[in-house]
Scaffold this motif. Sequence first.
Motif, PDB file in Angstrom:
ATOM      1  N   GLU A   4      28.727  99.353  15.859  1.00 60.26           N
ATOM      2  CA  GLU A   4      28.799  98.460  14.704  1.00 60.26           C
ATOM      3  C   GLU A   4      27.417  97.973  14.249  1.00 60.26           C
ATOM      4  OE1 GLU A   4      31.881  95.610  15.085  1.00 60.26           O
ATOM      5  OE2 GLU A   4      31.527  94.771  13.101  1.00 60.26           O
ATOM      6  N   ILE A   5      26.586  97.589  15.204  1.00 60.73           N
ATOM      7  CA  ILE A   5      25.258  97.073  14.808  1.00 60.73           C
ATOM      8  C   ILE A   5      24.441  98.153  14.080  1.00 60.73           C
ATOM      9  CG2 ILE A   5      23.035  96.231  15.698  1.00 60.73           C
ATOM     10  CD1 ILE A   5      24.623  94.535  17.678  1.00 60.73           C
ATOM     11  N   PRO A   6      24.378  99.394  14.587  1.00 58.28           N
ATOM     12  CA  PRO A   6      23.626 100.410  13.835  1.00 58.28           C
ATOM     13  C   PRO A   6      24.136 100.625  12.409  1.00 58.28           C
ATOM     14  CG  PRO A   6      24.037 101.179  16.054  1.00 58.28           C
ATOM     15  CD  PRO A   6      24.813  99.901  15.898  1.00 58.28           C
ATOM     16  N   MET A   7      25.401 100.312  12.153  1.00 61.42           N
ATOM     17  CA  MET A   7      25.931 100.526  10.801  1.00 61.42           C
ATOM     18  C   MET A   7      25.300  99.593   9.777  1.00 61.42           C
ATOM     19  SD  MET A   7      29.852 101.155  11.894  1.00 61.42           S
ATOM     20  CE  MET A   7      30.675 101.575  10.396  1.00 61.42           C
ATOM     21  N   ALA A   8      24.691  98.501  10.242  1.00 58.08           N
ATOM     22  CA  ALA A   8      24.047  97.568   9.309  1.00 58.08           C
ATOM     23  C   ALA A   8      22.521  97.659   9.380  1.00 58.08           C
ATOM     24  CB  ALA A   8      24.504  96.141   9.611  1.00 58.08           C
ATOM     25  N   CYS A   9      22.009  98.724  10.005  1.00 55.15           N
ATOM     26  CA  CYS A   9      20.546  98.914  10.089  1.00 55.15           C
ATOM     27  C   CYS A   9      20.082  99.862   8.975  1.00 55.15           C
ATOM     28  CB  CYS A   9      20.168  99.526  11.433  1.00 55.15           C
ATOM     29  SG  CYS A   9      20.448  98.433  12.822  1.00 55.15           S
ATOM     30  N   ARG A  10      18.772  99.954   8.781  1.00 63.64           N
ATOM     31  CA  ARG A  10      18.254 100.883   7.762  1.00 63.64           C
ATOM     32  C   ARG A  10      18.753 102.299   8.047  1.00 63.64           C
ATOM     33  NH1 ARG A  10      14.640 100.891   3.822  1.00 63.64           N
ATOM     34  NH2 ARG A  10      14.018 102.934   3.108  1.00 63.64           N
ATOM     35  N   TYR A  11      18.562 102.740   9.289  1.00 69.34           N
ATOM     36  CA  TYR A  11      19.107 104.040   9.682  1.00 69.34           C
ATOM     37  C   TYR A  11      20.459 103.793  10.326  1.00 69.34           C
ATOM     38  CZ  TYR A  11      14.475 105.657   8.619  1.00 69.34           C
ATOM     39  OH  TYR A  11      13.310 105.935   7.953  1.00 69.34           O
ATOM     40  N   THR A  12      21.495 104.191   9.603  1.00 72.58           N
ATOM     41  CA  THR A  12      22.852 103.844  10.032  1.00 72.58           C
ATOM     42  C   THR A  12      23.398 104.903  10.983  1.00 72.58           C
ATOM     43  OG1 THR A  12      23.860 105.063   8.250  1.00 72.58           O
ATOM     44  CG2 THR A  12      23.260 102.773   7.790  1.00 72.58           C
TER      45      THR A  12
ATOM     46  N   HIS B 132      22.989 108.388   9.648  1.00 72.68           N
ATOM     47  CA  HIS B 132      21.699 109.039   9.903  1.00 72.68           C
ATOM     48  C   HIS B 132      21.621 109.500  11.362  1.00 72.68           C
ATOM     49  CE1 HIS B 132      20.836 106.230   6.503  1.00 72.68           C
ATOM     50  NE2 HIS B 132      20.237 107.305   6.032  1.00 72.68           N
TER      51      HIS B 132
END
Lengths: 285, 246
Positions: free
Chosen positions: B106-114, B117
């Motif tokens: 879930e956290i990576p989904m809201a990062c620049r590189y989701t 990527h």
Amino acid sequence: MLSVNGVSKKFGNFTVLDNITLNFENGVYGLLAPNGAGKTTLIKMMMTLLFPTQGSILWDGVDIRTLDADYRDILGYLPQNFGYYKSYTPRQYLNYLAALKAVPKEQVKERVDVLLAMVGLSDVAGEKMRKFSGGMLQRVGIAQAMLNDPKLLVLDEPTAGLDPKERVRFRNIIHSLAKDRIVILSTHIVSDIETIANKIIMLRNHGVYCCSSPAEVCSILEGKVYEIPASQPVNEDDLILSERQNGTETLLRFVSNIPPDAAEPVKPNLEDVFLYVYRDEGVGV
Amino acid sequence: MSIPYPSPEERQKEINLIIKKGLPKRKTSSFWAMACCLSPRILFFGVKDCIIAAAAAAVLSYAAVIACAASSRNYAGLLLFLLSPVFYILLYCLATGKELQENTREIPMACRYTLRHLTTMRMLYFGGFGAVADTLLAFFISQSSSWPFLKMLGLSLSSLFLYASLAVFFLLRVRRTFLQLFAPPVIWTVAVSGLGFLLPDFGAGFFSAVPEWVTLLFAVCFCAVFLAQLHGYLGKNKEENSYAVG
């Protein structure tokens, strides 16, 4: 800065949120509603994890879908029950997320050190997270959300499962982060936001019930909250909010339009309003 | 009446923003920026145990394939085609399954590189790892069964990239994560069982007869399809996901 314009969200035929309109400027916003009211769905739409069925979400007037990665650059997000890597240290975890957030490599070490110090985890920065308490993990979560110095920081139920001491510590951290950014704190625990939120957003019946300062929200019940010894009867229509010990006697706190003679008026607080507003949704004593 | 004009800095900032939004993004440069950021250390963060487990299981299954191919030469091509994607399947399913189980997506989904990527880059690496493993497999089978190495290589890579294309197709077209993860290996297994157990002689005959250059051509074509699908997946607008809580 952040505008939620007429946003609705449906899953099949089930409407979770209907025509939500909110505007956010720098400050702390408490998103207060019982479980299942749609807080997480609203947050996930702001975080681009879900998209509205209707309406739009704008950042500085531009749709967040258009901004895409540029919008995610300004986000900090701590989800409810966030997953972590038990065999890794907080430093390794933050380094990993710093890469996903495209923090310049030469700044990563300094940024991670600053954030670990800010959340009080410098001493355990090299220890595996499987040994951490719930409070320590939530502090790791806050640190990761702050890696890119976000303009919009969203914390979904960050104090759920924390003991009172950790909750106070957490509130202090949030308070220190609230300058020059929007902080949205979703919770169903009133005390988490009562002292730190500039505005309280309450959701009810799939829409926005109110978006006002805590004082304005409390004014909903101005002149209607009373206390009475538990031995005294209250009217059938009165809504009992809570009870407390006062010396040797127990006092009932209740909402009433026509109180009994023995009742003493008291100043309403946010918890009173919460219990009153959500009285039909299984919330209360 | 005084009009509040912007300062020169503010004006320049707005001009830069308009230019940035107006110009088409250079996909190659943004891809390389992403590739530099998402090094293997980042891509496989938290799933190194899955890579080791996938490699160990793949070595065992490849050893079995080599042994079978040595004892029944006619079936070497069929076996190689059917089991070449094993390493890729295991890598993808174990890594994704672990992340789903531990709720770390879930956290990576809201990062620049989701996650999109990350998945794209991982697919490329998995394809690369699979190609290396399959080249070795093709080499050992050609040694033990005296089939031409290039034909073995063509069959092996055709199979790998056909499966990889199927996996990306499900990522592109199917919303449910469970189906994205498990439908491609189930479909492949059913197809493998059908060909290997119901029509073994037809399969063996077909792979014996197909010319070397055709297998290599198919490998190149399937690789191109895989890369094109991956490009489409990376550029796809995010759509409504199927979950929500609270």
